[in-house]
Design a protein around this motif. Structure first.
Motif, PDB file in Angstrom:
ATOM      1  N   GLY A  93      65.272  18.291  44.407  1.00  0.00           N
ATOM      2  CA  GLY A  93      65.634  19.684  44.209  1.00  0.00           C
ATOM      3  C   GLY A  93      64.647  20.701  44.727  1.00  0.00           C
ATOM      4  N   ILE A  94      63.435  20.269  45.145  1.00  0.00           N
ATOM      5  CA  ILE A  94      62.428  21.260  45.530  1.00  0.00           C
ATOM      6  C   ILE A  94      62.794  21.982  46.818  1.00  0.00           C
ATOM      7  CG2 ILE A  94      60.965  19.547  46.703  1.00  0.00           C
ATOM      8  CD1 ILE A  94      59.897  22.777  44.852  1.00  0.00           C
ATOM      9  N   ARG A  95      63.299  21.279  47.811  1.00  0.00           N
ATOM     10  CA  ARG A  95      63.642  21.950  49.072  1.00  0.00           C
ATOM     11  C   ARG A  95      64.748  22.977  48.858  1.00  0.00           C
ATOM     12  NH1 ARG A  95      60.904  20.254  53.309  1.00  0.00           N
ATOM     13  NH2 ARG A  95      60.284  18.055  53.526  1.00  0.00           N
ATOM     14  N   SER A  96      65.768  22.608  48.122  1.00  0.00           N
ATOM     15  CA  SER A  96      66.874  23.530  47.852  1.00  0.00           C
ATOM     16  C   SER A  96      66.384  24.775  47.126  1.00  0.00           C
ATOM     17  CB  SER A  96      67.940  22.818  47.015  1.00  0.00           C
ATOM     18  OG  SER A  96      68.951  23.721  46.611  1.00  0.00           O
ATOM     19  N   SER A 210      66.526  21.212  39.909  1.00  0.00           N
ATOM     20  CA  SER A 210      67.893  21.698  40.097  1.00  0.00           C
ATOM     21  C   SER A 210      68.363  22.466  38.860  1.00  0.00           C
ATOM     22  CB  SER A 210      68.837  20.529  40.384  1.00  0.00           C
ATOM     23  OG  SER A 210      68.494  19.892  41.597  1.00  0.00           O
ATOM     24  N   GLU A 211      68.009  21.962  37.670  1.00  0.00           N
ATOM     25  CA  GLU A 211      68.342  22.679  36.433  1.00  0.00           C
ATOM     26  C   GLU A 211      67.601  24.003  36.358  1.00  0.00           C
ATOM     27  OE1 GLU A 211      68.242  20.584  32.717  1.00  0.00           O
ATOM     28  OE2 GLU A 211      68.774  18.690  33.681  1.00  0.00           O
ATOM     29  N   ALA A 212      66.361  24.011  36.823  1.00  0.00           N
ATOM     30  CA  ALA A 212      65.592  25.258  36.837  1.00  0.00           C
ATOM     31  C   ALA A 212      66.270  26.279  37.745  1.00  0.00           C
ATOM     32  CB  ALA A 212      64.165  24.987  37.307  1.00  0.00           C
ATOM     33  N   GLN A 213      66.756  25.834  38.891  1.00  0.00           N
ATOM     34  CA  GLN A 213      67.453  26.734  39.815  1.00  0.00           C
ATOM     35  C   GLN A 213      68.718  27.293  39.173  1.00  0.00           C
ATOM     36  OE1 GLN A 213      68.077  25.137  43.736  1.00  0.00           O
ATOM     37  NE2 GLN A 213      69.323  26.854  44.398  1.00  0.00           N
ATOM     38  N   GLN A 214      69.450  26.453  38.463  1.00  0.00           N
ATOM     39  CA  GLN A 214      70.664  26.920  37.795  1.00  0.00           C
ATOM     40  C   GLN A 214      70.335  27.948  36.720  1.00  0.00           C
ATOM     41  OE1 GLN A 214      73.824  26.329  38.719  1.00  0.00           O
ATOM     42  NE2 GLN A 214      72.857  25.255  40.435  1.00  0.00           N
ATOM     43  N   LEU A 215      69.194  27.779  36.079  1.00  0.00           N
ATOM     44  CA  LEU A 215      68.750  28.731  35.063  1.00  0.00           C
ATOM     45  C   LEU A 215      68.432  30.093  35.684  1.00  0.00           C
ATOM     46  CD1 LEU A 215      68.116  28.763  31.985  1.00  0.00           C
ATOM     47  CD2 LEU A 215      65.764  28.182  32.575  1.00  0.00           C
ATOM     48  N   LEU A 216      67.965  30.064  36.934  1.00  0.00           N
ATOM     49  CA  LEU A 216      67.573  31.291  37.623  1.00  0.00           C
ATOM     50  C   LEU A 216      68.742  32.008  38.294  1.00  0.00           C
ATOM     51  CD1 LEU A 216      64.260  30.069  39.306  1.00  0.00           C
ATOM     52  CD2 LEU A 216      64.464  31.778  37.498  1.00  0.00           C
TER      53      LEU A 216
END
Length: 224
Positions: A93-96, A210-216
């Motif tokens: 998930g880091i690149r995304s 990926s969950e962190a991105q969804q949170l943001l």
């Protein structure tokens, strides 16, 4: 659980958060110790996760003579160098996440306890360096995590108020450093699950980047 503020900058730890390196380091310590007739227990190894190398050294000195610690440290460093050169895997998930933040124009910085030469080498080799105009390392501060120094310096360099910074961390020392700096951390645990004491700090804990991105998403790009 949605965030209750819109971050003006996102600060990233490196080892264990962006790079799958903590397990590699731990294995190197185990192999180095075995080669010298020593055994490092799991509790000690987990206690070293997320700590600056000086603090790791101090922990080991509580268990064995300093000369032996130096010998193990040099052997571990040599083994780890081989793994770094072979290429450390990226965390899922880091690149995304980084590409998405780039698209949104969100300022970013790395704040890692790793010394500068090694940190820049890892980031360059992994291809992540291009995402970070600012890299703050253990070489740049006097007091390592869990002290807030490294995150305060990152915010100052980005010219962003600390209270407007979001921090992504995997370890307890990093979370405590972010909180001490007056920032909002999201923890993405790596090898060490958060203890009840850490959970009681009240910060957000997610299972992946990926969950962190969804949170943001709802606050940084509500249309996406």
């Amino acid at each position: 659980m949605q965030l209750d503020f819109t971050p003006a900058a996102v600060l990233f730890d490196m080892d264990g958060l962006m790079l799958d390196s903590e397990s590699a380091v731990m294995q190197c310590w185990i192999e180095a110790a075995a080669a010298h007739g020593k055994t490092l227990d799991e509790e000690l190894l987990h206690a070293m996760v997320g700590l600056h190398e000086k603090l790791c050294f101090a922990l080991l000195c509580q268990r064995m003579p300093e000369e032996e610690v130096w010998t193990l440290a040099r052997a571990t460093d040599a083994l780890y160098h081989e793994r770094v050169e072979a290429g450390l895997p990226l965390k899922p998930g880091i690149r995304s996440l980084l590409e998405w933040l780039d698209e949104l124009g969100i300022p970013k910085a790395v704040a890692t306890s790793t010394r500068r030469d090694r940190a820049e080498h890892k980031l360059t080799q992994s291809g992540l360096i291009k995402h970070f105009p600012v890299v703050i390392t253990g070489s740049d501060i006097e007091h390592p995590k869990p002290a807030p120094d490294i995150y305060l310096l990152a915010a100052k360099t980005l010219q962003v108020d600390p209270q407007h910074c979001l921090v992504l961390e995997d370890s307890e020392p990093g979370v405590r450093a972010a909180l001490a700096a007056g920032m909002t951390p999201i923890q993405v645990p790596d090898m060490k699950a958060p203890s009840a004491e850490v959970r009681a700090l009240g910060h957000r804990i997610v299972g992946s980047l990926s969950e962190a991105q969804q949170l943001l998403r709802p606050i940084l790009a509500p249309w996406s």
